[in-house]
Design a protein around this motif. Structure first.
Motif, PDB file in Angstrom:
ATOM      1  N   GLU A 243      35.493  38.168  32.288  1.00 53.73           N
ATOM      2  CA  GLU A 243      36.193  38.910  33.328  1.00 53.73           C
ATOM      3  C   GLU A 243      35.514  40.260  33.567  1.00 53.73           C
ATOM      4  OE1 GLU A 243      40.163  39.467  32.029  1.00 53.73           O
ATOM      5  OE2 GLU A 243      39.682  41.106  30.675  1.00 53.73           O
ATOM      6  N   PHE A 276      37.890  45.205  47.039  1.00 55.85           N
ATOM      7  CA  PHE A 276      38.382  44.091  46.223  1.00 55.85           C
ATOM      8  C   PHE A 276      39.528  44.582  45.358  1.00 55.85           C
ATOM      9  CE2 PHE A 276      34.714  46.104  44.323  1.00 55.85           C
ATOM     10  CZ  PHE A 276      35.100  46.355  43.003  1.00 55.85           C
ATOM     11  N   THR A 301      40.390  40.636  39.193  1.00 53.20           N
ATOM     12  CA  THR A 301      40.818  39.245  39.127  1.00 53.20           C
ATOM     13  C   THR A 301      39.846  38.303  39.819  1.00 53.20           C
ATOM     14  OG1 THR A 301      42.204  39.673  41.063  1.00 53.20           O
ATOM     15  CG2 THR A 301      43.250  39.842  38.906  1.00 53.20           C
ATOM     16  N   GLU A 302      39.318  38.707  40.965  1.00 48.11           N
ATOM     17  CA  GLU A 302      38.359  37.875  41.697  1.00 48.11           C
ATOM     18  C   GLU A 302      37.148  38.742  42.069  1.00 48.11           C
ATOM     19  OE1 GLU A 302      40.230  36.029  45.002  1.00 48.11           O
ATOM     20  OE2 GLU A 302      41.723  34.974  43.790  1.00 48.11           O
TER      21      GLU A 302
END
Length: 408
Positions: A243, A276, A301-302
């Motif tokens: 992550e 983002f 998260t993305e």
């Protein structure tokens, strides 16, 4: 008749002078207390971080034979990255293996030769003992009948003692060659020692082959074939896959607004048009005393494809939002950062000071939680009016005529 006209003229002049010189109040700009969506956020600067950064090096000094990757390469756990010269280590491994073979041969010798020979020696010693005992008994009888001198009996006793000693020696040798005997225990110890030496040699040789500990990205290469790798010096630097995170610092005065799981939006300086999302997952328990800041970590998260380790980003953390907040422009609230903020309101053409309580602070606006109601008129500070002053409200900019008095 002329007197009446003169009196009327004087009265008209007096009215005109009174109108011209009568105090009309301080001209002020005003705003209404309104309900509208309000969002409060704090902005910080941070950097993109990976779950961990690994500096790959060696524990021993050796010559580098091969480096298989360059900066920017993606590697998987177990991939070969650096090979160091292992001539001496290979020789140590072979030596340890030969010691294991020697120790195992010793076991074969004990089973095939040592124990059978020891058992035969015991049988031979037992036979010799029986002969010596018979000779001693015969000599004892003949000496008693005075056929032999006492010295003959002494000689027979000495041979008997010797036979007994030989039997004990043979038995000890046989016991030493049994599965629990000293010879086998010693052989087992030598075999274990040889295996340990092999493991040590293999471990040392493994240190000369550097592999990726995790899936990662190579971000720095500080080694070339032919270089001498020094113990403790990093040869490659890896950024672990996983992550994506943001490490940012905020002014400590904003700490009271922050909470875990707060939503945020980040923008990379290199890609300002591509924001983002991120989420706060860590607040430092300590404050940087020199800078007066607190560390905040956020989870992306993305993550977009353009993010790179150590990339500079700006982060806006949303700390509060209301769809229908009662609010005023920030400059309309006096002493907004103090413990007792207040607002100057228009009441029947007079300025009146009212204490208020504030809540969220948005961009240029502040929430009023107590002290004012929707539709109240606040006086902006630019006019210079004070509590109790007579006021007159300026027309709104671009308005065709004067603005009516909105005070109550």
């Amino acid at each position: 008749m002329k007197t009446r006209h003169l009196i009327a003229l004087l009265l008209a002049a007096a009215v005109l002078v009174s109108w011209l010189f009568w105090p009309r109040g301080i001209a002020v700009d005003v705003v209404k207390v309104e309900r509208s969506p309000l969002t409060q956020s704090v902005v910080a600067t941070g950097r993109i971080a990976t779950p961990s950064r690994i500096e790959l090096g060696t524990q021993i000094t050796a010559i580098i034979d091969e480096v298989t990757v360059r900066e920017g390469a993606a590697v998987n756990a177990g991939d070969l990255l650096v090979r160091l010269r292992a001539t001496d280590a290979d020789a140590a491994v072979e030596q340890a293996r030969s010691q294991i073979a020697e120790a195992q041969a010793r076991f074969t010798q004990l089973d095939a030769v040592g124990l059978p020979v020891a058992e035969q020696a015991v049988k031979q010693a037992e036979a010799n003992l029986r002969v010596a005992e018979a000779e001693y008994q015969r000599a004892q009888a003949l000496v008693a009948q005075q056929f032999f001198s006492p010295s003959k009996l002494d000689e027979a006793a000495r041979q008997l003692d010797t036979a007994r000693a030989q039997l004990r020696t043979a038995q000890a040798q046989r016991d030493a060659n049994t599965p629990r005997g000293a010879e086998r225990v010693s052989a087992q110890a030598r075999l274990a020692q040889a295996h340990a030496a092999l493991e040590s040699a293999q471990a040392r040789r493994d240190l000369l082959t550097l592999r990726a500990p995790v899936d990662a990205l190579v971000i720095a290469r500080d080694a070339e074939p032919g270089d001498v790798a020094q113990a403790g010096r990093a040869l490659l630097t890896l950024a672990e896959n996983g992550e994506t995170r943001i490490y940012a610092t905020l002014d400590e005065k904003n700490l009271r607004y922050l909470r875990l799981d707060a939503r945020a939006q980040a923008v990379a300086d290199a890609f300002p048009g591509q924001p983002f999302d991120a989420v706060v997952y860590y607040l430092s328990p300590a404050i940087d005393a020199q800078r007066g800041t607190v560390e905040v970590r956020l989870r992306v998260t993305e993550p977009p494809a353009f993010l790179r380790p150590d990339m500079t980003v700006s982060v806006e953390v949303v700390i509060g939002r209301k769809e229908q907040a009662l609010s005023l422009p920030l400059e309309a609230v006096r002493e907004v950062d103090s413990a007792a903020p207040w607002v100057l309101v228009a009441r029947d053409g007079t300025a009146a000071k009212l204490p208020v309580k504030i809540g969220l602070r948005g961009v240029g606006r502040v929430e009023i939680t107590d002290g004012l109601a929707e539709g109240d008129v606040a006086i902006m500070p630019a006019g210079g009016a004070l509590d109790g002053d007579r006021i007159r409200i300026k027309p709104a900019r671009g308005a065709p005529g004067p603005t009516p008095n909105l005070g109550r």
